[in-house]
Motif scaffolding. Structure first.
Motif, PDB file in Angstrom:
ATOM      1  N   VAL A   9       0.845  -1.186   0.000  1.00 54.67           N
ATOM      2  CA  VAL A   9       0.000   0.000   0.000  1.00 54.67           C
ATOM      3  C   VAL A   9       0.882   1.238   0.000  1.00 54.67           C
ATOM      4  O   VAL A   9       1.796   1.352   0.821  1.00 54.67           O
ATOM      5  CB  VAL A   9      -0.924   0.022   1.234  1.00 54.67           C
ATOM      6  CG1 VAL A   9      -1.653   1.339   1.347  1.00 54.67           C
ATOM      7  CG2 VAL A   9      -1.909  -1.142   1.205  1.00 54.67           C
ATOM      8  N   GLY A  10       0.597   2.155  -0.921  1.00 54.98           N
ATOM      9  CA  GLY A  10       1.324   3.416  -0.955  1.00 54.98           C
ATOM     10  C   GLY A  10       1.374   3.977  -2.357  1.00 54.98           C
ATOM     11  O   GLY A  10       0.666   3.531  -3.259  1.00 54.98           O
ATOM     12  N   TRP A  11       2.238   4.944  -2.550  1.00 50.71           N
ATOM     13  CA  TRP A  11       2.363   5.628  -3.830  1.00 50.71           C
ATOM     14  C   TRP A  11       3.283   4.837  -4.747  1.00 50.71           C
ATOM     15  O   TRP A  11       4.445   4.606  -4.418  1.00 50.71           O
ATOM     16  CB  TRP A  11       2.910   7.037  -3.607  1.00 50.71           C
ATOM     17  CG  TRP A  11       3.146   7.798  -4.852  1.00 50.71           C
ATOM     18  CD1 TRP A  11       2.205   8.298  -5.703  1.00 50.71           C
ATOM     19  CD2 TRP A  11       4.413   8.150  -5.404  1.00 50.71           C
ATOM     20  NE1 TRP A  11       2.810   8.948  -6.744  1.00 50.71           N
ATOM     21  CE2 TRP A  11       4.162   8.877  -6.582  1.00 50.71           C
ATOM     22  CE3 TRP A  11       5.731   7.924  -5.000  1.00 50.71           C
ATOM     23  CZ2 TRP A  11       5.189   9.368  -7.376  1.00 50.71           C
ATOM     24  CZ3 TRP A  11       6.748   8.419  -5.793  1.00 50.71           C
ATOM     25  CH2 TRP A  11       6.468   9.134  -6.959  1.00 50.71           C
ATOM     26  N   MET A  12       2.740   4.369  -5.866  1.00 51.39           N
ATOM     27  CA  MET A  12       3.505   3.673  -6.895  1.00 51.39           C
ATOM     28  C   MET A  12       4.345   2.525  -6.308  1.00 51.39           C
ATOM     29  O   MET A  12       5.549   2.458  -6.478  1.00 51.39           O
ATOM     30  CB  MET A  12       4.404   4.662  -7.640  1.00 51.39           C
ATOM     31  CG  MET A  12       3.662   5.840  -8.253  1.00 51.39           C
ATOM     32  SD  MET A  12       2.614   5.388  -9.639  1.00 51.39           S
ATOM     33  CE  MET A  12       3.826   5.021 -10.879  1.00 51.39           C
ATOM     34  N   VAL A  13       3.693   1.593  -5.612  1.00 52.87           N
ATOM     35  CA  VAL A  13       4.393   0.543  -4.862  1.00 52.87           C
ATOM     36  C   VAL A  13       4.488  -0.801  -5.575  1.00 52.87           C
ATOM     37  O   VAL A  13       5.194  -1.691  -5.106  1.00 52.87           O
ATOM     38  CB  VAL A  13       3.745   0.335  -3.471  1.00 52.87           C
ATOM     39  CG1 VAL A  13       3.930   1.569  -2.611  1.00 52.87           C
ATOM     40  CG2 VAL A  13       2.281  -0.037  -3.587  1.00 52.87           C
ATOM     41  N   SER A  14       3.806  -0.979  -6.680  1.00 53.20           N
ATOM     42  CA  SER A  14       3.781  -2.280  -7.342  1.00 53.20           C
ATOM     43  C   SER A  14       5.191  -2.789  -7.615  1.00 53.20           C
ATOM     44  O   SER A  14       6.029  -2.079  -8.169  1.00 53.20           O
ATOM     45  CB  SER A  14       3.009  -2.177  -8.661  1.00 53.20           C
ATOM     46  OG  SER A  14       2.947  -3.438  -9.277  1.00 53.20           O
ATOM     47  N   GLY A  15       5.452  -4.020  -7.190  1.00 55.36           N
ATOM     48  CA  GLY A  15       6.751  -4.629  -7.401  1.00 55.36           C
ATOM     49  C   GLY A  15       7.821  -4.150  -6.439  1.00 55.36           C
ATOM     50  O   GLY A  15       8.988  -4.510  -6.575  1.00 55.36           O
ATOM     51  N   GLY A  16       7.450  -3.346  -5.442  1.00 58.12           N
ATOM     52  CA  GLY A  16       8.413  -2.804  -4.485  1.00 58.12           C
ATOM     53  C   GLY A  16       8.964  -3.840  -3.519  1.00 58.12           C
ATOM     54  O   GLY A  16       9.911  -3.569  -2.784  1.00 58.12           O
ATOM     55  N   ALA A  17       8.397  -5.004  -3.499  1.00 53.20           N
ATOM     56  CA  ALA A  17       8.853  -6.139  -2.685  1.00 53.20           C
ATOM     57  C   ALA A  17       8.249  -7.379  -3.325  1.00 53.20           C
ATOM     58  O   ALA A  17       7.403  -7.265  -4.219  1.00 53.20           O
ATOM     59  CB  ALA A  17       8.384  -6.000  -1.242  1.00 53.20           C
ATOM     60  N   ASP A  18       8.682  -8.548  -2.905  1.00 52.24           N
ATOM     61  CA  ASP A  18       8.015  -9.764  -3.377  1.00 52.24           C
ATOM     62  C   ASP A  18       7.954 -10.780  -2.247  1.00 52.24           C
ATOM     63  O   ASP A  18       8.801 -10.799  -1.364  1.00 52.24           O
ATOM     64  CB  ASP A  18       8.660 -10.331  -4.645  1.00 52.24           C
ATOM     65  CG  ASP A  18      10.046 -10.861  -4.428  1.00 52.24           C
ATOM     66  OD1 ASP A  18      10.172 -11.991  -3.918  1.00 52.24           O
ATOM     67  OD2 ASP A  18      11.010 -10.142  -4.777  1.00 52.24           O
ATOM     68  N   ALA A  19       6.913 -11.571  -2.294  1.00 58.17           N
ATOM     69  CA  ALA A  19       6.624 -12.516  -1.214  1.00 58.17           C
ATOM     70  C   ALA A  19       7.766 -13.504  -0.998  1.00 58.17           C
ATOM     71  O   ALA A  19       8.095 -13.821   0.149  1.00 58.17           O
ATOM     72  CB  ALA A  19       5.320 -13.255  -1.499  1.00 58.17           C
ATOM     73  N   SER A  20       8.369 -13.981  -2.063  1.00 62.89           N
ATOM     74  CA  SER A  20       9.417 -14.992  -1.903  1.00 62.89           C
ATOM     75  C   SER A  20      10.630 -14.415  -1.171  1.00 62.89           C
ATOM     76  O   SER A  20      11.231 -15.090  -0.338  1.00 62.89           O
ATOM     77  CB  SER A  20       9.816 -15.592  -3.250  1.00 62.89           C
ATOM     78  OG  SER A  20      10.362 -14.602  -4.092  1.00 62.89           O
ATOM     79  N   ALA A  21      10.986 -13.176  -1.431  1.00 61.96           N
ATOM     80  CA  ALA A  21      12.126 -12.555  -0.750  1.00 61.96           C
ATOM     81  C   ALA A  21      11.807 -12.286   0.716  1.00 61.96           C
ATOM     82  O   ALA A  21      12.691 -12.369   1.577  1.00 61.96           O
ATOM     83  CB  ALA A  21      12.521 -11.261  -1.454  1.00 61.96           C
ATOM     84  N   LEU A  22      10.555 -11.975   1.037  1.00 60.30           N
ATOM     85  CA  LEU A  22      10.164 -11.707   2.426  1.00 60.30           C
ATOM     86  C   LEU A  22      10.096 -12.981   3.262  1.00 60.30           C
ATOM     87  O   LEU A  22      10.273 -12.931   4.475  1.00 60.30           O
ATOM     88  CB  LEU A  22       8.811 -10.994   2.467  1.00 60.30           C
ATOM     89  CG  LEU A  22       8.802  -9.574   1.917  1.00 60.30           C
ATOM     90  CD1 LEU A  22       7.374  -9.053   1.813  1.00 60.30           C
ATOM     91  CD2 LEU A  22       9.652  -8.648   2.775  1.00 60.30           C
ATOM     92  N   ALA A  23       9.821 -14.102   2.618  1.00 57.58           N
ATOM     93  CA  ALA A  23       9.759 -15.414   3.288  1.00 57.58           C
ATOM     94  C   ALA A  23       8.884 -15.382   4.538  1.00 57.58           C
ATOM     95  O   ALA A  23       9.224 -15.941   5.579  1.00 57.58           O
ATOM     96  CB  ALA A  23      11.167 -15.903   3.623  1.00 57.58           C
ATOM     97  N   GLY A  24       7.745 -14.684   4.453  1.00 54.34           N
ATOM     98  CA  GLY A  24       6.789 -14.654   5.554  1.00 54.34           C
ATOM     99  C   GLY A  24       7.120 -13.692   6.670  1.00 54.34           C
ATOM    100  O   GLY A  24       6.396 -13.627   7.666  1.00 54.34           O
TER     101      GLY A  24
END
Length: 193
Positions: A153-168
């Motif tokens: 959520v935020g300004w122009m955030v799409s692709g700013g992180a990914d689930a696999s890198a966060l690992a939960g």
């Protein structure tokens, strides 16, 4: 007086304040289910493929992945938590074979300006606690119907992180809001930097 719900007014458009959802799949069926749930959860009025005509001047298009592919954006109107009706849109960022798709629901910053929503305060990323919490609520409602890998959520955030890198794991410092599922429950970490 300018109207933030007007499609024809080019000043209503621009960059998007987004709820970006990592779908976790590249299959059209999964993207379609998520698109339908998101549209309902946000309470979007109408579904259109063009900005050049007001909603009463054009035919609606189906709220489908096929329409999204044809028009690149699906457009509608949504009521903000302040009660103001504004334009909104949705687009998909297709990941290809090696990554998942994203579905981005947004309120253009031009419409937010006209609706009187403050979101720029000099920080590196625009912020609006009112809009952040509202978009997070839409994500929560959507997740109850269709689980997804990650929401931002935020300004122009799409692709700013990914689930696999966060690992939960929820980041401790957050330049944007994170919606991360753990154990079948979607957890929200608001922006805090």
């Amino acid at each position: 007086m300018s109207n933030p719900a007007s499609f024809r007014d080019p000043s209503n458009w621009g960059d998007g304040y987004e709820l970006a959802i990592e779908v976790g799949s590249t299959k059209d069926a999964q993207l379609q289910t998520l698109l339908s749930a998101l549209w309902r959860a946000a309470g979007v009025r109408g579904c259109f493929g063009r900005r050049e005509g007001e909603p009463d001047e054009q035919d609606e298009v189906p709220c489908t992945v096929a329409s999204l592919t044809e028009h690149t954006h699906l457009l509608g109107q949504v009521r903000l938590p302040t009660g103001q009706l504004t334009v909104c849109g949705c687009t998909a960022v297709r990941g290809g074979d090696d990554s998942s798709d994203w579905l981005d629901f947004y309120i253009p910053t031009g419409a937010l300006d006209k609706a009187g929503i403050a979101y720029g305060d000099g920080r590196p990323f625009f912020r609006s606690a009112v809009i952040d919490d509202w978009l997070a609520g839409i994500a929560m409602e959507t997740f109850h119907q269709v689980p997804f890998s990650l929401g931002l959520v935020g300004w122009m955030v799409s692709g700013g992180a990914d689930a696999s890198a966060l690992a939960g794991e929820m980041p401790t410092k957050r330049d944007m809001g994170y919606l991360l599922p753990r154990g079948g429950v979607l957890h929200y970490g608001a922006a805090n930097t």
